[in-house]
Design an enzyme around this catalytic site. Sequence first.
Site, PDB file in Angstrom:
ATOM      1  CG  HIS A   1      -1.967   1.008   1.250  1.00 34.49           C
ATOM      2  ND1 HIS A   1      -3.084   0.921   2.039  1.00 34.49           N
ATOM      3  CD2 HIS A   1      -2.096   2.172   0.566  1.00 34.49           C
ATOM      4  CE1 HIS A   1      -3.847   1.986   1.845  1.00 34.49           C
ATOM      5  NE2 HIS A   1      -3.254   2.764   0.963  1.00 34.49           N
TER       6      HIS A   1
ATOM      7  NE  ARG B   1       0.789  11.654  -2.783  1.00 31.29           N
ATOM      8  CZ  ARG B   1      -0.285  11.173  -2.167  1.00 31.29           C
ATOM      9  NH1 ARG B   1      -1.249  10.555  -2.838  1.00 31.29           N
ATOM     10  NH2 ARG B   1      -0.416  11.319  -0.870  1.00 31.29           N
TER      11      ARG B   1
ATOM     12  CG  ASN C   1      -5.020   7.748  -4.307  1.00 32.35           C
ATOM     13  OD1 ASN C   1      -4.012   7.081  -4.533  1.00 32.35           O
ATOM     14  ND2 ASN C   1      -5.157   8.452  -3.206  1.00 32.35           N
TER      15      ASN C   1
ATOM     16  CG  HIS D   1      -5.931   2.362   5.782  1.00 37.76           C
ATOM     17  ND1 HIS D   1      -7.287   2.241   5.743  1.00 37.76           N
ATOM     18  CD2 HIS D   1      -5.574   3.038   4.663  1.00 37.76           C
ATOM     19  CE1 HIS D   1      -7.738   2.830   4.654  1.00 37.76           C
ATOM     20  NE2 HIS D   1      -6.722   3.309   3.979  1.00 37.76           N
TER      21      HIS D   1
ATOM     22  CG  ASP E   1      -2.237   4.639   3.467  1.00 36.24           C
ATOM     23  OD1 ASP E   1      -2.028   4.960   2.279  1.00 36.24           O
ATOM     24  OD2 ASP E   1      -3.239   5.006   4.100  1.00 36.24           O
TER      25      ASP E   1
HETATM   26  O1  DOR Z   1      -4.521   9.673   4.443  1.00 38.57           O
HETATM   27  C1  DOR Z   1      -4.648   9.193   3.315  1.00 38.57           C
HETATM   28  N1  DOR Z   1      -3.918   9.627   2.279  1.00 38.57           N
HETATM   29  N2  DOR Z   1      -5.566   8.240   3.129  1.00 38.57           N
HETATM   30  C2  DOR Z   1      -5.895   7.833   1.884  1.00 38.57           C
HETATM   31  O2  DOR Z   1      -6.791   7.041   1.769  1.00 38.57           O
HETATM   32  C3  DOR Z   1      -5.235   8.394   0.705  1.00 38.57           C
HETATM   33  C4  DOR Z   1      -3.931   8.942   1.046  1.00 38.57           C
HETATM   34  C5  DOR Z   1      -3.345   9.815  -0.032  1.00 38.57           C
HETATM   35  O3  DOR Z   1      -3.309   9.374  -1.187  1.00 38.57           O
HETATM   36  O4  DOR Z   1      -2.903  10.918   0.295  1.00 38.57           O
HETATM   37 ZN    ZN Z   2      -3.700   4.701   0.933  1.00 38.34          ZN
END
Ligand code: DOR
Ligand code: ZN
Length: 454
Positions: free
Chosen positions: A75, A79, A110, A242, A308
Amino acid sequence: MPGPARRRKAEAVPRSSASTALVLAGRALLRGRLQPVEIAIDDTGRIQSIGKVRSGAPRHDVGDAVILPAAVDMHVHLREPGGPAEAETIPTGTVGAALGGVSLVGVMPNTRPPLSDTESWQDKVRLVEGRAAVDVLLFATPTVPRALPFLARRAGGFKVYLAPTTGIEESPASSELPALWDRLAELRLPVSVHAEDPTRFVTSLRPSSPAQWNGHRPVAAEKAALDAMARAPKLLRLHAAHVTTVAGVRSLKAAGLSFEATAHHLLLSDRSGTDARFKVNPPLRSEPERSELWEAFRRGEVPILASDHAPHPGSAKEVPFDRAPSGVPGVETGLPLLLAKVRSGDLDLEVLLSAACDRPARWLGQPLGRLAPGHRANLLVVDFTKRSKVEGRSLRSPCGWSPFEGWEVVRPREHYRDGQRIVEAGEYVGGPVGRVVRPDYAPGEPTDPLLPTG
Ligand code: DOR
Ligand code: ZN
């Protein structure tokens, strides 16, 4: 940390027909004990044998240091495409991974644009090839139904966001979930879920601290989303990202679903800091909840550790709390923070290796994460007598900050990828040879991270 073990006769292990390229000698955790070991690596970069090696191949003796499998971090957010490059790029994020002992990253979709269709897939692969320091498994979003067959043949998994977060404005309504689960179940790939139910968010609050953020996106929102996951069809390879509470751990175990916890939810609470560098989704929880989650992790009840890793530029975190983006960097610090907990006697090395290496590798169908003949020789050398401190500005990520500033870490001294050294004396010495990989579930191998590992 236990001291050097007595030398013991090594067991016979199968040998491959390729020739031996390197013998790594040191200590390793085998059958629950740290013991002297020689690991032969063949010229294809696989582990050939573990035990006494009779070979004229070059031998590298790491002394009392410990040889570990490299970690799999399923995870991370790198960017690209779309930036901001001041937060992270694929080259910087994967070098950070290499330095942090991670040999495979699961990259989240994302981005701007999100990885959701043919074009964004092709762009993403172009961005990874020739630029990544470690291997990359790409998660796609299932938001463009006509692209699903194309993505299912190429992606490493899917990511479903049940709540808005960075780069995600909309999420499926609960009435849409059964059809979504059915579509995904046919694709037979791992599905990772951001499990918060936005209908449980407390919108009357205008949060201005991590503790208020915790009140705004409360534990009840996580619980509702995890309950929705438990109702999904059982053939789906569902994984909750998470997880922040022990109640979540219990309900996921009861439902037989895979899940992860992050180093920040295990080690930081909503009182660890007051500014937006401690703003993350899901939020950091109260100290009693954090410590309960940590105890469950220590007992081996959390199958997977993931970072994450979600860096944002320092300047983006310096605006008023409610306008700052959520997310903290972590791919370079996650394993080293927990190795420091092993060093201090607070965490069992075997528990850590299951969660950081073996179980995520099984879940993603990768021949990694264990000292096992036939596995890729993605290995770390860790000297538990050497510790250092996290310094945000020294991290590889251009974001240049960490919520763990000043925390003690034990960093890998060496990192091998397919038997080739990519970190030497704690410095990155590799090249951009990381590949895009997909799950390949070996026949007869248990793939479920909730199963006991061997
Ligand atoms: O805190 C977070 N940041 N949670 C997420 O689900 C996405 C992530 C991000 O891409 O910044
Ligand atoms: Zn994430």
